[in-house]
Design a protein around this motif. Structure first.
Motif, PDB file in Angstrom:
ATOM      1  N   GLY A   1      47.917   1.873  40.951  1.00 48.51           N
ATOM      2  CA  GLY A   1      47.903   2.594  39.628  1.00 48.51           C
ATOM      3  C   GLY A   1      48.113   3.999  39.733  1.00 48.51           C
ATOM      4  N   TYR A   2      48.269   4.740  38.612  1.00 48.19           N
ATOM      5  CA  TYR A   2      48.555   6.284  38.518  1.00 48.19           C
ATOM      6  C   TYR A   2      48.089   6.642  37.145  1.00 48.19           C
ATOM      7  N   SER A   3      48.109   8.312  37.370  1.00 48.43           N
ATOM      8  CA  SER A   3      47.528   8.840  36.094  1.00 48.43           C
ATOM      9  C   SER A   3      48.631   9.940  35.778  1.00 48.43           C
ATOM     10  N   LEU A   4      48.795  10.211  34.557  1.00 50.50           N
ATOM     11  CA  LEU A   4      49.612  11.185  33.859  1.00 50.50           C
ATOM     12  C   LEU A   4      49.389  11.525  32.761  1.00 50.50           C
ATOM     13  N   THR A   5      49.791  12.665  32.087  1.00 48.34           N
ATOM     14  CA  THR A   5      49.732  13.248  30.840  1.00 48.34           C
ATOM     15  C   THR A   5      50.948  13.138  29.932  1.00 48.34           C
ATOM     16  N   LEU A   6      51.025  12.525  28.855  1.00 48.76           N
ATOM     17  CA  LEU A   6      52.095  12.432  28.099  1.00 48.76           C
ATOM     18  C   LEU A   6      51.940  13.005  26.544  1.00 48.76           C
ATOM     19  N   GLY A   7      52.642  13.874  26.076  1.00 50.55           N
ATOM     20  CA  GLY A   7      52.305  14.316  24.753  1.00 50.55           C
ATOM     21  C   GLY A   7      51.015  14.843  24.524  1.00 50.55           C
ATOM     22  N   GLY A   8      50.201  15.477  25.617  1.00 48.95           N
ATOM     23  CA  GLY A   8      48.902  15.728  25.527  1.00 48.95           C
ATOM     24  C   GLY A   8      47.947  14.805  25.411  1.00 48.95           C
ATOM     25  N   HIS A   9      48.406  13.658  26.005  1.00 48.88           N
ATOM     26  CA  HIS A   9      47.250  12.426  25.985  1.00 48.88           C
ATOM     27  C   HIS A   9      47.200  12.241  27.651  1.00 48.88           C
ATOM     28  N   LYS A  10      45.796  12.187  28.010  1.00 50.99           N
ATOM     29  CA  LYS A  10      45.603  11.687  29.347  1.00 50.99           C
ATOM     30  C   LYS A  10      45.653  10.405  29.357  1.00 50.99           C
ATOM     31  N   VAL A  11      46.335   9.629  30.501  1.00 50.21           N
ATOM     32  CA  VAL A  11      46.897   8.176  30.480  1.00 50.21           C
ATOM     33  C   VAL A  11      46.518   7.796  31.848  1.00 50.21           C
ATOM     34  N   ILE A  12      45.830   6.685  32.134  1.00 50.63           N
ATOM     35  CA  ILE A  12      46.055   5.948  33.539  1.00 50.63           C
ATOM     36  C   ILE A  12      46.486   4.621  33.328  1.00 50.63           C
ATOM     37  N   VAL A  13      47.365   4.291  34.188  1.00 48.47           N
ATOM     38  CA  VAL A  13      48.256   2.998  34.409  1.00 48.47           C
ATOM     39  C   VAL A  13      47.584   2.419  35.496  1.00 48.47           C
TER      40      VAL A  13
ATOM     41  N   ALA B   1      34.733   7.581  25.079  1.00 51.55           N
ATOM     42  CA  ALA B   1      33.973   8.575  25.574  1.00 51.55           C
ATOM     43  C   ALA B   1      34.725   9.765  26.292  1.00 51.55           C
ATOM     44  N   LEU B   2      35.767   9.421  27.091  1.00 49.86           N
ATOM     45  CA  LEU B   2      36.368  10.569  27.957  1.00 49.86           C
ATOM     46  C   LEU B   2      37.633  10.869  27.314  1.00 49.86           C
ATOM     47  N   GLY B   3      38.182  10.047  26.375  1.00 51.59           N
ATOM     48  CA  GLY B   3      39.613  10.560  25.786  1.00 51.59           C
ATOM     49  C   GLY B   3      40.671  10.202  26.786  1.00 51.59           C
ATOM     50  N   VAL B   4      40.513   9.364  27.627  1.00 52.61           N
ATOM     51  CA  VAL B   4      41.403   8.911  28.674  1.00 52.61           C
ATOM     52  C   VAL B   4      41.807   7.496  28.102  1.00 52.61           C
ATOM     53  N   GLU B   5      43.241   7.175  27.877  1.00 56.60           N
ATOM     54  CA  GLU B   5      43.809   5.983  27.505  1.00 56.60           C
ATOM     55  C   GLU B   5      44.169   5.063  28.879  1.00 56.60           C
ATOM     56  N   VAL B   6      43.832   3.962  28.685  1.00 60.67           N
ATOM     57  CA  VAL B   6      44.037   3.078  29.718  1.00 60.67           C
ATOM     58  C   VAL B   6      45.152   1.932  29.502  1.00 60.67           C
ATOM     59  N   ILE B   7      46.152   1.851  30.267  1.00 59.86           N
ATOM     60  CA  ILE B   7      47.137   0.823  30.113  1.00 59.86           C
ATOM     61  C   ILE B   7      47.020  -0.027  31.456  1.00 59.86           C
ATOM     62  N   VAL B   8      47.140  -1.567  31.247  1.00 58.65           N
ATOM     63  CA  VAL B   8      47.258  -2.359  32.339  1.00 58.65           C
ATOM     64  C   VAL B   8      48.321  -3.228  32.303  1.00 58.65           C
ATOM     65  N   VAL B   9      49.142  -3.075  33.369  1.00 57.27           N
ATOM     66  CA  VAL B   9      50.220  -3.835  33.212  1.00 57.27           C
ATOM     67  C   VAL B   9      50.607  -4.451  34.867  1.00 57.27           C
ATOM     68  N   PRO B  10      51.817  -5.287  35.032  1.00 57.81           N
ATOM     69  CA  PRO B  10      52.011  -5.680  36.260  1.00 57.81           C
ATOM     70  C   PRO B  10      52.565  -4.522  37.048  1.00 57.81           C
ATOM     71  N   LEU B  11      52.044  -4.302  38.233  1.00 57.82           N
ATOM     72  CA  LEU B  11      52.615  -2.980  39.237  1.00 57.82           C
ATOM     73  C   LEU B  11      52.909  -3.309  40.472  1.00 57.82           C
ATOM     74  N   THR B  12      53.493  -2.642  41.212  1.00 60.98           N
ATOM     75  CA  THR B  12      53.453  -2.894  42.730  1.00 60.98           C
ATOM     76  C   THR B  12      52.384  -2.245  43.304  1.00 60.98           C
ATOM     77  N   GLY B  13      51.933  -0.932  42.826  1.00 61.58           N
ATOM     78  CA  GLY B  13      50.711  -0.205  43.453  1.00 61.58           C
ATOM     79  C   GLY B  13      49.408  -0.454  42.659  1.00 61.58           C
TER      80      GLY B  13
END
Length: 245
Positions: free
Chosen positions: A46-58, A32-44
């Motif tokens: 999460g964070y968000s960024l834009t890669l190649g025009g794609h909005k991504v949240i880790v 619905a929002l065009g934001v890709e979601v990645i879930v991985v082991p992290l120390t924090g």
């Protein structure tokens, strides 16, 4: 940035994702929002960024599903609120927190409850339905200047899991449903586009096969010399993803 703009952005996002979005928050955010979601082991968290025009949240993989929900909502605020200030300062974080609060705990829903007479069971169902923690809801009530009764104040002081075990009716959410939410937020996840692009990159020799094994959650075969290139304990390899988008 005005509070009205944040409220409007949160209302639009909530409407786009539809009723009950919290149970499939990742998929709804993508579809619905065009934001890709990645879930991985992290120390924090999460964070968000834009890669190649794609909005991504880790997001960090965690069994604390309510924490994951708020982090996702917070990062959506960074990506979706037009005119948001740089995130290198407190105003940007405050704006993202306001967006998250309005997205997950809309003022109209919170104000509709008779808080002076509400019981712990009412609070437990609201926490479950909204997908938030007792801490997040307690802060939301303070911001909205709502004073609950004694029973709810005591319940808000409990850890979220304790409140749900003690006061959430099985008819509202059976134990298996609570477990499913924990598994959902704890499971490693990558958008289908990323997995497909990585698979093609491996086939073309542009990425190590060990990276694909890591993304899929599979053991990395000792046959591949690139095993040492995979580190699942810390940050996501953004450079690798950047080459796929």
């Amino acid at each position: 940035m005005t509070g009205t703009r944040i409220q409007q952005a949160a209302a639009q996002a909530r409407a786009a994702m539809g009723e009950g979005f919290i149970s499939r928050f990742y998929e709804r955010a993508e579809d619905a929002l065009g934001v890709e979601v990645i879930v991985v082991p992290l120390t924090g968290d999460g964070y968000s960024l834009t890669l190649g025009g794609h909005k991504v949240i880790v997001l960090a993989a965690t069994d604390r599903w309510f924490r994951s929900n708020f982090t996702l909502a917070h990062e959506l605020g960074h990506l979706l609120v037009e005119g948001a200030p740089s995130r290198n300062g407190k105003p940007a974080e405050n704006a993202a927190n306001s967006f998250a609060a309005e997205l997950l705990m809309p003022a109209e829903i919170i104000r509709a409850i008779d808080w002076p007479r509400a019981q712990a069971s009412t609070l437990a169902q609201l926490v479950w339905d909204l997908g938030v923690s007792t801490q997040a809801l307690e802060i939301r009530l303070r911001v909205l200047r709502i004073v609950p009764g004694d029973e709810v104040r005591s319940a808000l002081a409990m850890p979220t899991e304790t409140l749900l075990r003690a006061s959430l009716a099985p008819a509202v959410a059976p134990p298996a449903a609570v477990t499913a939410r924990m598994e959902y937020s704890a499971r490693r996840r990558f958008p289908e586009r990323v997995v497909t692009d990585l698979r093609r990159a491996v086939a073309d020799g542009r990425a190590p096969r060990a990276s694909l094994s890591w993304v899929l959650g599979l053991p990395v075969s000792e046959d591949y010399p690139e095993n040492s290139e995979v580190d699942e304990a810390h940050e996501l390899d953004v450079e690798l993803l950047d080459g796929l988008v």
